[in-house]
Design a protein around this motif. Structure first.
Motif, PDB file in Angstrom:
ATOM      1  N   UNK A   1     -10.118   4.691   6.933  1.00 52.55           N
ATOM      2  CA  UNK A   1      -8.844   5.084   7.520  1.00 52.55           C
ATOM      3  C   UNK A   1      -7.871   5.441   6.402  1.00 52.55           C
ATOM      4  N   UNK A   2      -7.181   6.540   6.563  1.00 55.18           N
ATOM      5  CA  UNK A   2      -6.212   7.029   5.587  1.00 55.18           C
ATOM      6  C   UNK A   2      -4.810   6.606   6.006  1.00 55.18           C
ATOM      7  N   UNK A   3      -4.060   6.024   5.078  1.00 56.22           N
ATOM      8  CA  UNK A   3      -2.672   5.668   5.372  1.00 56.22           C
ATOM      9  C   UNK A   3      -1.849   6.951   5.319  1.00 56.22           C
ATOM     10  N   UNK A   4      -1.344   7.371   6.490  1.00 61.44           N
ATOM     11  CA  UNK A   4      -0.643   8.639   6.603  1.00 61.44           C
ATOM     12  C   UNK A   4       0.871   8.506   6.536  1.00 61.44           C
ATOM     13  N   UNK A   5       1.384   7.351   6.898  1.00 64.45           N
ATOM     14  CA  UNK A   5       2.831   7.171   6.877  1.00 64.45           C
ATOM     15  C   UNK A   5       3.201   5.707   6.809  1.00 64.45           C
ATOM     16  N   UNK A   6       4.431   5.449   6.328  1.00 66.15           N
ATOM     17  CA  UNK A   6       4.921   4.075   6.182  1.00 66.15           C
ATOM     18  C   UNK A   6       6.331   3.994   6.747  1.00 66.15           C
ATOM     19  N   UNK A   7       6.603   2.915   7.457  1.00 68.35           N
ATOM     20  CA  UNK A   7       7.947   2.661   7.981  1.00 68.35           C
ATOM     21  C   UNK A   7       8.335   1.240   7.590  1.00 68.35           C
ATOM     22  N   UNK A   8       9.464   1.117   6.894  1.00 68.16           N
ATOM     23  CA  UNK A   8       9.987  -0.190   6.504  1.00 68.16           C
ATOM     24  C   UNK A   8      10.972  -0.656   7.566  1.00 68.16           C
ATOM     25  N   UNK A   9      10.862  -1.924   7.972  1.00 68.45           N
ATOM     26  CA  UNK A   9      11.782  -2.515   8.937  1.00 68.45           C
ATOM     27  C   UNK A   9      12.231  -3.874   8.400  1.00 68.45           C
ATOM     28  N   UNK A  10      13.462  -4.255   8.750  1.00 65.60           N
ATOM     29  CA  UNK A  10      13.953  -5.574   8.374  1.00 65.60           C
ATOM     30  C   UNK A  10      14.824  -6.091   9.507  1.00 65.60           C
ATOM     31  N   UNK A  11      14.478  -7.273  10.022  1.00 67.78           N
ATOM     32  CA  UNK A  11      15.236  -7.861  11.121  1.00 67.78           C
ATOM     33  C   UNK A  11      16.221  -8.926  10.637  1.00 67.78           C
ATOM     34  N   UNK A  12      16.445  -8.983   9.335  1.00 72.62           N
ATOM     35  CA  UNK A  12      17.349  -9.977   8.771  1.00 72.62           C
ATOM     36  C   UNK A  12      16.630 -11.222   8.284  1.00 72.62           C
ATOM     37  N   UNK A  13      15.431 -11.445   8.773  1.00 71.68           N
ATOM     38  CA  UNK A  13      14.653 -12.606   8.362  1.00 71.68           C
ATOM     39  C   UNK A  13      13.402 -12.219   7.582  1.00 71.68           C
ATOM     40  N   UNK A  14      12.772 -11.100   7.972  1.00 69.36           N
ATOM     41  CA  UNK A  14      11.521 -10.707   7.348  1.00 69.36           C
ATOM     42  C   UNK A  14      11.464  -9.183   7.235  1.00 69.36           C
ATOM     43  N   UNK A  15      10.857  -8.724   6.152  1.00 66.07           N
ATOM     44  CA  UNK A  15      10.621  -7.295   5.970  1.00 66.07           C
ATOM     45  C   UNK A  15       9.229  -6.981   6.492  1.00 66.07           C
ATOM     46  N   UNK A  16       9.145  -5.924   7.304  1.00 64.15           N
ATOM     47  CA  UNK A  16       7.872  -5.492   7.868  1.00 64.15           C
ATOM     48  C   UNK A  16       7.599  -4.072   7.405  1.00 64.15           C
ATOM     49  N   UNK A  17       6.385  -3.839   6.957  1.00 63.30           N
ATOM     50  CA  UNK A  17       5.936  -2.504   6.584  1.00 63.30           C
ATOM     51  C   UNK A  17       4.881  -2.083   7.587  1.00 63.30           C
TER      52      UNK A  17
ATOM     53  N   UNK B   1       0.823  -1.206   0.000  1.00 65.20           N
ATOM     54  CA  UNK B   1       0.000   0.000   0.000  1.00 65.20           C
ATOM     55  C   UNK B   1       0.857   1.256   0.000  1.00 65.20           C
ATOM     56  N   UNK B   2       0.276   2.351  -0.478  1.00 63.74           N
ATOM     57  CA  UNK B   2       0.994   3.621  -0.563  1.00 63.74           C
ATOM     58  C   UNK B   2       0.384   4.641   0.393  1.00 63.74           C
ATOM     59  N   UNK B   3       1.193   5.611   0.752  1.00 63.84           N
ATOM     60  CA  UNK B   3       0.695   6.715   1.557  1.00 63.84           C
ATOM     61  C   UNK B   3      -0.419   7.404   0.785  1.00 63.84           C
ATOM     62  N   UNK B   4      -1.525   7.704   1.462  1.00 59.08           N
ATOM     63  CA  UNK B   4      -2.673   8.316   0.810  1.00 59.08           C
ATOM     64  C   UNK B   4      -3.762   7.317   0.454  1.00 59.08           C
ATOM     65  N   UNK B   5      -3.448   6.015   0.465  1.00 59.88           N
ATOM     66  CA  UNK B   5      -4.476   5.000   0.230  1.00 59.88           C
ATOM     67  C   UNK B   5      -5.490   5.050   1.366  1.00 59.88           C
ATOM     68  N   UNK B   6      -6.712   4.670   1.076  1.00 55.69           N
ATOM     69  CA  UNK B   6      -7.774   4.633   2.074  1.00 55.69           C
ATOM     70  C   UNK B   6      -8.277   3.200   2.186  1.00 55.69           C
ATOM     71  N   UNK B   7      -8.444   2.738   3.426  1.00 55.31           N
ATOM     72  CA  UNK B   7      -8.992   1.406   3.663  1.00 55.31           C
ATOM     73  C   UNK B   7     -10.273   1.560   4.478  1.00 55.31           C
ATOM     74  N   UNK B   8     -11.162   0.589   4.368  1.00 53.23           N
ATOM     75  CA  UNK B   8     -12.424   0.627   5.091  1.00 53.23           C
ATOM     76  C   UNK B   8     -12.502  -0.606   5.985  1.00 53.23           C
ATOM     77  N   UNK B   9     -12.703  -0.355   7.279  1.00 49.63           N
ATOM     78  CA  UNK B   9     -12.767  -1.427   8.270  1.00 49.63           C
ATOM     79  C   UNK B   9     -13.986  -1.174   9.145  1.00 49.63           C
ATOM     80  N   UNK B  10     -14.875  -2.130   9.226  1.00 47.51           N
ATOM     81  CA  UNK B  10     -16.020  -2.027  10.107  1.00 47.51           C
ATOM     82  C   UNK B  10     -16.886  -0.813   9.845  1.00 47.51           C
TER      83      UNK B  10
END
Length: 83
Positions: A51-67, A38-47
């Motif tokens: 909800x607007x995606x306002x920011x993204x943080x990429x993380x990698x612990x050496x085994x898996x990439x987490x967004x 997903x990209x910043x600015x995308x909108x999702x609908x839950x219940x």
């Protein structure tokens, strides 16, 4: 080189977390199995709420990439307002 798995985690505000718990809303794994994150600015609908995606943080612990997706409430006119 094989494609590495991507884990997408939605991060909600404290108020939204309380609403999710109170309403017993299940947050689906929207991007499970999708090759495009997903990209910043995308909108999702839950219940019934948006909800607007306002920011993204990429993380990698050496085994898996987490967004981590930081979402803000983007109330629709039909949404109920608590408080």
């Amino acid at each position: 080189m094989g494609q590495q798995a991507l884990k997408v985690v939605l991060v909600f505000s404290t108020d939204d977390q309380a609403w999710i718990r109170q309403s017993k809303t299940v947050v689906p794994q929207f991007w499970q199995g999708h090759p495009v994150p997903p990209a910043q600015g995308d909108v999702i609908r839950i219940g019934g709420r948006q909800f607007l995606i306002q920011g993204r943080v990429w993380e990698n612990d050496g085994e898996m990439t987490t967004l981590r997706l930081f979402v803000g409430n983007a109330h629709a006119q039909s949404d109920t307002v608590f408080g």
